[in-house]
Motif scaffolding. Structure first.
Motif, mmCIF file in Angstrom:
data_model
loop_
_atom_site.group_PDB
_atom_site.id
_atom_site.type_symbol
_atom_site.label_atom_id
_atom_site.label_comp_id
_atom_site.label_asym_id
_atom_site.label_seq_id
_atom_site.Cartn_x
_atom_site.Cartn_y
_atom_site.Cartn_z
ATOM 1 N N ASP A 57 11.092 -6.652 6.884
ATOM 2 C CA ASP A 57 10.414 -5.849 5.879
ATOM 3 C C ASP A 57 8.930 -6.198 5.831
ATOM 4 O O ASP A 57 8.544 -7.357 5.911
ATOM 5 C CB ASP A 57 11.023 -6.088 4.499
ATOM 6 N N ALA A 58 8.142 -5.174 5.686
ATOM 7 C CA ALA A 58 6.693 -5.351 5.587
ATOM 8 C C ALA A 58 6.300 -5.417 4.120
ATOM 9 O O ALA A 58 6.902 -4.766 3.267
ATOM 10 C CB ALA A 58 5.969 -4.196 6.268
ATOM 11 N N GLY A 59 5.323 -6.203 3.863
ATOM 12 C CA GLY A 59 4.800 -6.287 2.507
ATOM 13 C C GLY A 59 3.391 -5.726 2.464
ATOM 14 O O GLY A 59 2.793 -5.434 3.503
ATOM 15 N N PRO A 60 2.850 -5.556 1.293
ATOM 16 C CA PRO A 60 1.487 -5.036 1.186
ATOM 17 C C PRO A 60 0.479 -6.034 1.753
ATOM 18 O O PRO A 60 0.694 -7.248 1.712
ATOM 19 C CB PRO A 60 1.290 -4.837 -0.313
ATOM 20 N N LEU A 61 -0.582 -5.514 2.317
ATOM 21 C CA LEU A 61 -1.638 -6.361 2.872
ATOM 22 C C LEU A 61 -2.809 -6.404 1.898
ATOM 23 O O LEU A 61 -3.329 -5.365 1.501
ATOM 24 C CB LEU A 61 -2.100 -5.820 4.228
ATOM 25 N N ASP A 62 -3.229 -7.599 1.553
ATOM 26 C CA ASP A 62 -4.379 -7.745 0.669
ATOM 27 C C ASP A 62 -5.652 -7.900 1.499
ATOM 28 O O ASP A 62 -5.619 -7.884 2.736
ATOM 29 C CB ASP A 62 -4.186 -8.931 -0.278
ATOM 30 N N ASP A 63 -6.780 -8.034 0.833
ATOM 31 C CA ASP A 63 -8.072 -8.140 1.535
ATOM 32 C C ASP A 63 -8.102 -9.324 2.496
ATOM 33 O O ASP A 63 -8.647 -9.216 3.593
ATOM 34 C CB ASP A 63 -9.218 -8.258 0.521
ATOM 35 N N GLN A 64 -7.506 -10.457 2.117
ATOM 36 C CA GLN A 64 -7.510 -11.629 2.988
ATOM 37 C C GLN A 64 -6.698 -11.373 4.246
ATOM 38 O O GLN A 64 -7.086 -11.781 5.337
ATOM 39 C CB GLN A 64 -6.967 -12.860 2.257
ATOM 40 N N ALA A 65 -5.586 -10.676 4.127
ATOM 41 C CA ALA A 65 -4.770 -10.352 5.306
ATOM 42 C C ALA A 65 -5.567 -9.505 6.285
ATOM 43 O O ALA A 65 -5.538 -9.745 7.493
ATOM 44 C CB ALA A 65 -3.490 -9.634 4.889
ATOM 45 N N TRP A 66 -6.282 -8.500 5.787
ATOM 46 C CA TRP A 66 -7.098 -7.652 6.672
ATOM 47 C C TRP A 66 -8.227 -8.448 7.306
ATOM 48 O O TRP A 66 -8.554 -8.260 8.477
ATOM 49 C CB TRP A 66 -7.659 -6.447 5.911
ATOM 50 N N THR A 67 -8.832 -9.354 6.558
ATOM 51 C CA THR A 67 -9.876 -10.217 7.110
ATOM 52 C C THR A 67 -9.306 -11.070 8.243
ATOM 53 O O THR A 67 -9.929 -11.201 9.309
ATOM 54 C CB THR A 67 -10.474 -11.112 6.007
ATOM 55 N N ASP A 68 -8.126 -11.631 8.042
ATOM 56 C CA ASP A 68 -7.484 -12.449 9.075
ATOM 57 C C ASP A 68 -7.158 -11.616 10.324
ATOM 58 O O ASP A 68 -7.335 -12.083 11.453
ATOM 59 C CB ASP A 68 -6.204 -13.083 8.534
ATOM 60 N N ILE A 69 -6.684 -10.395 10.124
ATOM 61 C CA ILE A 69 -6.365 -9.505 11.251
ATOM 62 C C ILE A 69 -7.619 -9.184 12.056
ATOM 63 O O ILE A 69 -7.616 -9.244 13.287
ATOM 64 C CB ILE A 69 -5.684 -8.215 10.747
ATOM 65 N N ARG A 70 -8.699 -8.857 11.355
ATOM 66 C CA ARG A 70 -9.958 -8.558 12.050
ATOM 67 C C ARG A 70 -10.469 -9.762 12.834
ATOM 68 O O ARG A 70 -10.939 -9.633 13.959
ATOM 69 C CB ARG A 70 -11.008 -8.089 11.046
ATOM 70 N N GLU A 71 -10.378 -10.935 12.237
ATOM 71 C CA GLU A 71 -10.854 -12.156 12.900
ATOM 72 C C GLU A 71 -10.019 -12.451 14.148
ATOM 73 O O GLU A 71 -10.560 -12.815 15.199
ATOM 74 C CB GLU A 71 -10.823 -13.341 11.931
ATOM 75 N N ALA A 72 -8.720 -12.285 14.049
ATOM 76 C CA ALA A 72 -7.858 -12.505 15.212
ATOM 77 C C ALA A 72 -8.194 -11.512 16.325
ATOM 78 O O ALA A 72 -8.231 -11.881 17.510
ATOM 79 C CB ALA A 72 -6.386 -12.370 14.811
ATOM 80 N N ALA A 73 -8.462 -10.268 15.958
ATOM 81 C CA ALA A 73 -8.836 -9.255 16.957
ATOM 82 C C ALA A 73 -10.166 -9.605 17.608
ATOM 83 O O ALA A 73 -10.331 -9.463 18.827
ATOM 84 C CB ALA A 73 -8.902 -7.873 16.314
ATOM 85 N N ARG A 74 -11.129 -10.064 16.821
ATOM 86 C CA ARG A 74 -12.434 -10.465 17.376
ATOM 87 C C ARG A 74 -12.270 -11.613 18.386
ATOM 88 O O ARG A 74 -12.870 -11.589 19.457
ATOM 89 C CB ARG A 74 -13.384 -10.897 16.266
ATOM 90 N N LYS A 75 -11.444 -12.592 18.026
ATOM 91 C CA LYS A 75 -11.221 -13.738 18.923
ATOM 92 C C LYS A 75 -10.564 -13.291 20.224
ATOM 93 O O LYS A 75 -10.940 -13.751 21.302
ATOM 94 C CB LYS A 75 -10.373 -14.800 18.235
#
Length: 83
Positions: A57-75
């Motif tokens: 099950d997926a849960g809602p993504l907060d601002d920190q989750a999106w920040t972490d996703i973007r950072e992982a993509a950048r790396k």
């Protein structure tokens, strides 16, 4: 390398010629190679989507989750560029 002969209708031959011209390819072999590569890539993407659907099950993504996703993509992008 292995040679493969393909029999096709005139309609398919016309479509092949059109696609070669549209994609700037020089010969049918190049087109067939690309079709096979695309098919393999689609199979990988499809499996990733299925894995995602089956991951729970997926849960809602907060601002920190999106920040972490973007950072992982950048790396990942930086490591690909430096390779």
């Amino acid at each position: 390398m292995v040679a493969i002969n393909i029999t096709m209708t005139e309609e398919l031959q016309a479509l092949l010629t059109k696609r070669l011209h549209e994609r700037g390819m020089s010969d049918p072999t190049e087109y067939i190679h690309q079709l096979i590569r695309d098919d393999c890539e689609h199979a990988v993407i499809e499996q990733l989507l299925i894995d995602g659907l089956n991951s729970g099950d997926a849960g809602p993504l907060d601002d920190q989750a999106w920040t972490d996703i973007r950072e992982a993509a950048r790396k990942r992008n930086q490591s690909r560029e430096s390779a």
